[in-house]
Design a protein around this motif. Structure first.
Motif, PDB file in Angstrom:
ATOM      1  N   ARG A 154      -0.317   3.174   6.216  1.00  0.00           N
ATOM      2  CA  ARG A 154       0.849   3.263   5.350  1.00  0.00           C
ATOM      3  C   ARG A 154       2.080   3.459   6.228  1.00  0.00           C
ATOM      4  NH1 ARG A 154      -0.454   4.538  -0.078  1.00  0.00           N
ATOM      5  NH2 ARG A 154      -2.704   4.831  -0.370  1.00  0.00           N
TER       6      ARG A 154
ATOM      7  N   PRO B 295      -6.661  -6.743   2.158  1.00  0.00           N
ATOM      8  CA  PRO B 295      -7.819  -5.857   1.970  1.00  0.00           C
ATOM      9  C   PRO B 295      -8.050  -5.538   0.497  1.00  0.00           C
ATOM     10  CG  PRO B 295      -5.938  -4.616   2.773  1.00  0.00           C
ATOM     11  CD  PRO B 295      -5.532  -6.053   2.798  1.00  0.00           C
ATOM     12  N   ALA B 296      -9.229  -5.023   0.208  1.00  0.00           N
ATOM     13  CA  ALA B 296      -9.627  -4.770  -1.173  1.00  0.00           C
ATOM     14  C   ALA B 296      -8.803  -3.683  -1.847  1.00  0.00           C
ATOM     15  CB  ALA B 296     -11.113  -4.393  -1.208  1.00  0.00           C
ATOM     16  N   ASP B 297      -8.186  -2.785  -1.066  1.00  0.00           N
ATOM     17  CA  ASP B 297      -7.445  -1.686  -1.686  1.00  0.00           C
ATOM     18  C   ASP B 297      -6.045  -2.090  -2.126  1.00  0.00           C
ATOM     19  OD1 ASP B 297      -6.690  -1.869   1.108  1.00  0.00           O
ATOM     20  OD2 ASP B 297      -5.669   0.059   0.875  1.00  0.00           O
ATOM     21  N   VAL B 298      -5.656  -3.341  -1.887  1.00  0.00           N
ATOM     22  CA  VAL B 298      -4.335  -3.817  -2.288  1.00  0.00           C
ATOM     23  C   VAL B 298      -4.498  -4.896  -3.359  1.00  0.00           C
ATOM     24  CG1 VAL B 298      -2.244  -5.042  -1.542  1.00  0.00           C
ATOM     25  CG2 VAL B 298      -3.278  -3.304  -0.069  1.00  0.00           C
ATOM     26  N   THR B 299      -3.898  -4.678  -4.525  1.00  0.00           N
ATOM     27  CA  THR B 299      -3.937  -5.669  -5.597  1.00  0.00           C
ATOM     28  C   THR B 299      -3.019  -6.824  -5.243  1.00  0.00           C
ATOM     29  OG1 THR B 299      -4.336  -3.950  -7.245  1.00  0.00           O
ATOM     30  CG2 THR B 299      -3.546  -6.075  -8.051  1.00  0.00           C
TER      31      THR B 299
ATOM     32  N   GLU C 291      -5.470  -0.640  10.590  1.00  0.00           N
ATOM     33  CA  GLU C 291      -6.264  -0.797   9.370  1.00  0.00           C
ATOM     34  C   GLU C 291      -6.041   0.382   8.420  1.00  0.00           C
ATOM     35  OE1 GLU C 291     -10.939  -1.474   8.026  1.00  0.00           O
ATOM     36  OE2 GLU C 291     -10.375  -1.356  10.161  1.00  0.00           O
ATOM     37  N   GLY C 292      -5.737   0.070   7.166  1.00  0.00           N
ATOM     38  CA  GLY C 292      -5.530   1.100   6.157  1.00  0.00           C
ATOM     39  C   GLY C 292      -4.231   1.860   6.295  1.00  0.00           C
TER      40      GLY C 292
ATOM     41  N   ARG D 157       0.836  -1.207   0.000  1.00  0.00           N
ATOM     42  CA  ARG D 157       0.000   0.000   0.000  1.00  0.00           C
ATOM     43  C   ARG D 157       0.867   1.252   0.000  1.00  0.00           C
ATOM     44  NH1 ARG D 157      -2.709  -0.768   4.467  1.00  0.00           N
ATOM     45  NH2 ARG D 157      -4.602  -1.666   3.537  1.00  0.00           N
TER      46      ARG D 157
END
Length: 339
Positions: free
Chosen positions: A147, A72-76, A144-145, A25
């Motif tokens: 960086r 999580p969904a925000d990480v490919t 969570e979330g 992320r």
């Protein structure tokens, strides 16, 4: 470039996945989660070997299924099983084929919660890798979330350490993170055995800290010449009776990593865990990124690129390195057994 995370059947991999997610992320990279299908002997055409190979593949796939919900969904992310003769070789092969910028592994199973344990696989990776290897403490969880909030680079006072610090600052800037230079010392046992008074010992260590702070101030001046700056710049000196207390004597953030360079170089110029580096890794309260010599040179190249056209005219690394004060008391204290 990607972030490769190694998971293994029967091992706790949550910490490694959580660290991989944080790094992916922070740098905007794809996460590649790899389970290695390794056998104790080369596969043959026999039915027994084929059945055993299927069993190993199933175990690897189950290990991947167990950690999928942690991404999580925000990480490919991609998940793959790779066949190799050993877990170490397999992870290095995946890192090379995926063009990884980091290889992430977890602590050995015997590590206590919050501590870093070096097992046979992680030790083999540190000795054979030519890219930075990140190790997550047992049970590591990032907010969570989150960086990367800060990158701390361990500074020993050597010329090669300067290269590592400048490169780590450039890497921190790419992630939009803060940056800190940190040095650590413990009270040398040789002082006690030589019956040196505590006052004399304090004077020696105070001089060591003065030299370290003087040199780090010069390095910060160079970093301030970067076109892209880290979010913040700090220095710290940690001290204690042992490496654990020395590292914990300075504050750490939840989403921080410690960058440590190779303490000695083998014939292949890869990571060699010397006594100090191993103790720092095991004692770190945050994830550790071990950087081999080849990766240090790439870090230095990144820092040079950020120095090159700066209008303030700060020197390039090659020139700056010649201006580093020659070793004196710093190397004399570092040559002792620091616990």
């Amino acid at each position: 470039m990607s972030i490769v995370v190694g998971v293994a059947p029967g091992h706790v991999s949550e910490g490694a996945i959580n660290l991989g997610v944080l790094l992916a992320r922070s740098y905007g990279r794809e996460l590649v989660v790899a389970a290695i299908n390794s056998a104790a002997w080369p596969p043959s055409e026999s039915a027994v070997d084929s059945e055993y190979q299927r069993f190993l593949v199933e175990q690897a796939e189950e290990a991947l299924d167990a950690v999928r919900p942690l991404v999580p969904a925000d990480v490919t992310a991609r998940f793959l099983v790779h066949g190799a003769s050993s877990a170490r070789r397999g992870l290095l092969e995946v890192s090379e084929s995926e063009g990884a910028m980091r290889l992430v592994v977890g602590s050995a199973g015997n590590a206590a919660a919050g501590e870093i344990g070096l097992g046979s696989v992680s030790t083999g990776l540190l000795q054979g890798a030519d890219l930075p290897v990140a190790i997550a403490p047992m049970g590591y969880v990032a907010p969570e979330g989150a960086r990367l909030s800060r990158v701390t680079a361990a500074y020993s006072g050597t010329d090669s350490s300067v290269e590592l610090v400048l490169g780590a600052a450039a890497i921190a800037a790419e992630a939009g993170a803060g940056f800190r230079i940190a040095s650590f010392h413990t009270r040398p046992r040789s002082f006690v055995s030589a019956n040196i008074s505590l006052r004399a010992e304090d004077e020696v260590l105070a001089e060591w800290e003065r030299l370290i702070r003087e040199r780090t101030a010069g390095i910060l001046d160079q970093i301030e010449g970067f076109r892209d700056l880290p979010a913040s710049l700090e220095t710290a000196v940690g001290s204690g009776d042992g490496w654990g207390s020395a590292l914990r004597s300075i504050p750490w953030q939840e989403s921080e990593v410690l960058v440590v360079g190779s303490s000695s170089l083998g014939p292949l110029a890869r990571i060699s865990l010397g006594s100090h580096a191993a103790k720092i890794v095991r004692s770190s309260p945050v994830p550790v990124v071990m950087v081999p010599r080849r990766a240090s040179e790439e870090y230095a190249a990144r820092a040079d690129a950020k120095h090159g056209t700066d209008p303030r005219g700060f020197p390039r690394i090659e020139e700056a390195r010649t201006r580093t004060p020659r070793p004196g008391l710093l190397d004399w204290t570092r040559s002792r057994d620091f616990g």
